[in-house]
Design an enzyme around this catalytic site. Structure first.
Site, mmCIF file in Angstrom:
data_model
loop_
_atom_site.group_PDB
_atom_site.id
_atom_site.type_symbol
_atom_site.label_atom_id
_atom_site.label_comp_id
_atom_site.label_asym_id
_atom_site.label_seq_id
_atom_site.Cartn_x
_atom_site.Cartn_y
_atom_site.Cartn_z
ATOM 1 C CE LYS A 183 -3.416 -2.133 3.095
ATOM 2 N NZ LYS A 183 -3.938 -2.048 4.491
ATOM 3 N N GLY A 184 2.077 1.151 0.446
ATOM 4 C CA GLY A 184 2.885 2.323 0.775
ATOM 5 C C GLY A 184 3.086 3.348 -0.331
ATOM 6 C CG ASP B 53 14.215 -0.728 6.142
ATOM 7 O OD1 ASP B 53 15.303 -0.237 6.438
ATOM 8 O OD2 ASP B 53 13.446 -1.206 7.006
HETATM 9 P P1 IMP Z 1 12.374 -3.801 2.994
HETATM 10 O O1 IMP Z 1 11.922 -5.155 2.499
HETATM 11 O O2 IMP Z 1 13.054 -3.930 4.332
HETATM 12 O O3 IMP Z 1 13.240 -3.066 2.003
HETATM 13 O O4 IMP Z 1 11.117 -2.933 3.300
HETATM 14 C C1 IMP Z 1 10.068 -2.853 2.487
HETATM 15 C C2 IMP Z 1 8.809 -2.409 3.165
HETATM 16 O O5 IMP Z 1 8.877 -2.266 4.590
HETATM 17 C C3 IMP Z 1 8.455 -1.025 2.645
HETATM 18 O O6 IMP Z 1 7.784 -1.100 1.399
HETATM 19 C C4 IMP Z 1 7.587 -0.497 3.760
HETATM 20 O O7 IMP Z 1 6.265 -0.906 3.574
HETATM 21 C C5 IMP Z 1 8.150 -1.134 5.026
HETATM 22 N N1 IMP Z 1 9.050 -0.189 5.707
HETATM 23 C C6 IMP Z 1 10.400 -0.227 5.764
HETATM 24 N N2 IMP Z 1 10.892 0.804 6.480
HETATM 25 C C7 IMP Z 1 9.817 1.528 6.869
HETATM 26 C C8 IMP Z 1 9.660 2.753 7.624
HETATM 27 O O8 IMP Z 1 10.625 3.406 8.088
HETATM 28 N N3 IMP Z 1 8.384 3.180 7.810
HETATM 29 C C9 IMP Z 1 7.296 2.515 7.320
HETATM 30 N N4 IMP Z 1 7.401 1.397 6.608
HETATM 31 C C10 IMP Z 1 8.643 0.902 6.380
#
Ligand code: IMP
Length: 169
Positions: A37-38, A97
């Site tokens: 959703k982000g 992230d």
């Molecule tokens: P990753 O797989 O760790 O790269 O993160 C992907 C998903 O984690 C993103 O699409 C966000 O939905 C969520 N996410 C990561 N960091 C944050 C943050 O600081 N705030 C809110 N959502 C986050």
């Protein structure tokens, strides 16, 4: 809560990204794949600054695990409505992230035979990087904060804020 990126900063950067994408994708068969959703606010603003014919698809993903940490195990909550074979796919994400979600999506899409795949992310948090992902269009690199607003949630709340902030401990 501390404001990290104001509405004006976000909108200015989106105009720049849109202009760059417009230039790079001229004459191509662009399909935007918004990762929900982000990215819902980001993609809505971004596509209005991409002056090209395009298709827009929505991919619903959520990651299993703790509230503020990604486990890397991605669950599809909604798949595309059209195939993307022979399309120039541009993923639009809210934040990279650990990189695990984007890596999972890139591996998954490799089997769908697109002509090309690139990544556009509003935010990148290098401090948590577990797997490297090329981000071809990046809004902002940020420090190690859990950020909320402009699509990003904390337990499904705060997505509607027009700016990005973080909770001061
Ligand atoms: P990753 O797989 O760790 O790269 O993160 C992907 C998903 O984690 C993103 O699409 C966000 O939905 C969520 N996410 C990561 N960091 C944050 C943050 O600081 N705030 C809110 N959502 C986050």
């Amino acid at each position: 809560m501390e404001v990290l990126l104001s509405e004006e900063q976000i909108q200015q950067r989106i105009r720049e990204l849109g202009a760059q994408i417009t230039k790079d994708y001229a004459g191509k068969d662009l399909t935007i794949v918004a990762v929900l959703k982000g990215s819902f606010l980001f993609v809505a603003d971004l596509v209005r600054h991409i002056h090209l014919p395009m298709e827009i698809e929505f991919l619903g993903v959520s990651s299993y695990g703790e509230r503020t940490h990604t486990s890397g195990v991605v669950k599809f909550t909604q798949d595309l409505s059209q195939p993307v074979n022979d399309k120039d796919v541009l993923f639009v994400e809210d934040i990279v992230d650990t990189g695990l979600t984007m890596k999972y999506l890139l591996d998954n899409f490799a089997t769908r035979m697109p002509k090309s795949v690139k990544v556009c992310s509003l935010l990148y948090k290098p401090s948590n990087c577990k797997v490297h992902v090329d981000i071809h269009y990046l809004g902002f690199t940020i420090e190690d904060h859990f950020v909320i607003g402009y699509g990003l949630d904390l337990a499904e709340k705060y997505r509607n804020l027009p700016y990005i902030g973080y909770v001061v401990k």
